[in-house]
Write an enzyme that holds these catalytic residues in place. Structure first.
Site, short mmCIF file in Angstrom:
data_model
loop_
_atom_site.label_atom_id
_atom_site.label_comp_id
_atom_site.label_asym_id
_atom_site.label_seq_id
_atom_site.Cartn_x
_atom_site.Cartn_y
_atom_site.Cartn_z
N ASN A 62 -1.90 -17.24 -10.18
CA ASN A 62 -1.47 -17.39 -8.98
C ASN A 62 -0.30 -18.82 -8.77
O ASN A 62 -0.48 -19.54 -9.43
CB ASN A 62 -2.47 -17.55 -7.98
CG ASN A 62 -3.31 -18.50 -8.40
OD1 ASN A 62 -3.86 -18.87 -9.47
ND2 ASN A 62 -4.19 -19.09 -7.54
N GLU A 64 1.19 -20.61 -5.66
CA GLU A 64 1.10 -21.19 -4.40
C GLU A 64 2.39 -21.76 -3.81
O GLU A 64 3.27 -22.05 -4.34
CB GLU A 64 0.01 -22.03 -4.09
CG GLU A 64 -1.58 -21.07 -4.44
CD GLU A 64 -2.80 -21.91 -4.06
OE1 GLU A 64 -2.71 -22.98 -3.97
OE2 GLU A 64 -4.06 -21.25 -4.24
N ASN A 65 2.48 -21.68 -2.54
CA ASN A 65 3.57 -22.52 -1.80
C ASN A 65 3.10 -23.36 -0.53
O ASN A 65 1.89 -23.03 -0.03
CB ASN A 65 4.64 -21.45 -1.52
CG ASN A 65 5.93 -21.90 -0.84
OD1 ASN A 65 6.13 -22.34 0.26
ND2 ASN A 65 6.72 -22.02 -1.78
N TYR A 68 2.04 -21.25 3.02
CA TYR A 68 0.98 -20.61 2.33
C TYR A 68 1.10 -18.94 2.24
O TYR A 68 0.80 -18.62 1.10
CB TYR A 68 -0.40 -20.87 3.05
CG TYR A 68 -0.99 -22.14 3.24
CD1 TYR A 68 -0.37 -23.17 2.50
CD2 TYR A 68 -2.43 -22.51 3.47
CE1 TYR A 68 -0.85 -24.48 2.42
CE2 TYR A 68 -2.89 -23.62 3.34
CZ TYR A 68 -2.32 -24.74 2.81
OH TYR A 68 -2.81 -25.79 2.88
N CYS A 73 -0.80 -13.85 -5.63
CA CYS A 73 -1.78 -13.74 -6.41
C CYS A 73 -1.57 -13.68 -8.02
O CYS A 73 -0.25 -12.90 -8.19
CB CYS A 73 -2.74 -12.75 -6.08
SG CYS A 73 -3.24 -12.86 -4.19
N GLU A 75 -2.48 -11.46 -10.07
CA GLU A 75 -2.37 -9.98 -10.39
C GLU A 75 -1.06 -9.49 -10.30
O GLU A 75 -0.43 -8.64 -10.96
CB GLU A 75 -3.64 -8.97 -9.65
CG GLU A 75 -4.86 -9.50 -9.86
CD GLU A 75 -5.47 -10.51 -9.03
OE1 GLU A 75 -4.61 -11.44 -8.68
OE2 GLU A 75 -6.58 -10.37 -8.79
N CYS A 112 -7.76 -9.21 -4.28
CA CYS A 112 -7.58 -9.16 -2.83
C CYS A 112 -7.07 -7.71 -2.69
O CYS A 112 -6.66 -7.06 -3.44
CB CYS A 112 -6.79 -10.20 -2.40
SG CYS A 112 -5.10 -9.72 -2.62
N CYS A 115 -3.52 -6.99 -3.64
CA CYS A 115 -3.48 -6.57 -4.96
C CYS A 115 -3.94 -5.23 -5.31
O CYS A 115 -3.38 -4.75 -6.33
CB CYS A 115 -4.27 -7.78 -5.71
SG CYS A 115 -3.27 -9.29 -5.86
N1 THU Z 1 -5.95 -15.37 -5.53
C1 THU Z 1 -5.50 -14.61 -6.84
O1 THU Z 1 -4.66 -14.94 -7.35
N2 THU Z 1 -6.08 -13.37 -7.05
C2 THU Z 1 -7.31 -12.84 -6.42
O2 THU Z 1 -7.57 -11.86 -6.83
C3 THU Z 1 -7.82 -13.59 -5.05
C4 THU Z 1 -6.91 -14.87 -4.59
C5 THU Z 1 -5.41 -16.62 -5.48
C6 THU Z 1 -4.61 -16.51 -4.32
C7 THU Z 1 -4.60 -18.07 -3.79
O3 THU Z 1 -3.58 -18.62 -4.40
C8 THU Z 1 -6.03 -18.44 -4.36
O4 THU Z 1 -6.39 -17.39 -5.10
C9 THU Z 1 -6.99 -18.80 -3.00
O5 THU Z 1 -7.01 -17.43 -2.38
#
Ligand code: THU
Length: 162
Positions: A62, A64-65, A68, A73, A75, A112, A115
């Site tokens: 993942n 991030e930024n 938000y 993610c 995946e 999520c 994804c």
């Molecule tokens: N996240 C993922 O990369 N994959 C998932 O299946 C669930 C959530 C990340 C998104 C965010 O950067 C962090 O986990 C918290 O939600």
């Protein structure tokens, strides 16, 4: 009127030692990939590792930024990377794991909703089911035969007439 049921079977393993060598090493790749996450806001680092039908592997984590919703993610980072370097490559299995500064990594997480939608479209596009291995750094391991099992009644290209 009739009642219908949505649901899927999956396998539950007690720990890594119960997996075959290929699945075990893929899950370890996903755990390693989690360490490459850029997650300064959630402190929740997710790693995904895909085993392709031709034996190659690709990973994602993942990203991030500060704004938000811009974050991506693990995946979908993996799917976008793969789709760019090897369009239509078949993913036989994807493993997903995580580590966190705030919670124990002792139970599986599942992708999520966004994804799941991407993963189901990927399966549909390459016409092959993607097995899923879900696990933390310890604890039980869930194995699904297909991403579609996690998103029954998905929205598909054919709903758009495409
Ligand atoms: N996240 C993922 O990369 N994959 C998932 O299946 C669930 C959530 C990340 C998104 C965010 O950067 C962090 O986990 C918290 O939600």
């Amino acid at each position: 009127m009739q009642k219908e049921h949505l649901g899927a079977e999956f396998s539950v393993y007690d720990d890594l030692s119960e997996l075959n060598d290929s699945d075990k090493s893929l899950l370890l790749d996903a755990q390693r990939a989690a360490t490459t996450a850029y997650a300064p806001y959630s402190h929740f680092r997710v790693g995904a590792a895909a085993h392709l039908s031709d034996g190659r592997r690709v990973t994602g984590s993942n990203q991030e930024n500060a704004s938000y919703p811009v974050g991506i993610c693990a995946e979908r980072v993996l799917l976008s990377t793969l789709s760019s370097i090897a369009p239509n490559a078949i993913i036989a299995t994807m493993a997903i794991s995580y580590e966190s500064d705030e919670v124990a990594s002792n139970q599986p997480i599942a992708p999520c909703g966004m994804c799941r939608q991407s993963m189901v479209e990927y399966e549909t596009r390459v016409k092959a089911p993607m097995r899923l291995i879900l696990s933390g750094l310890s604890g039980k391991i869930y194995v699904f035969d297909s991403c579609s099992d996690l998103l029954p009644l998905a929205f598909h290209h054919y709903h758009l007439g495409k």
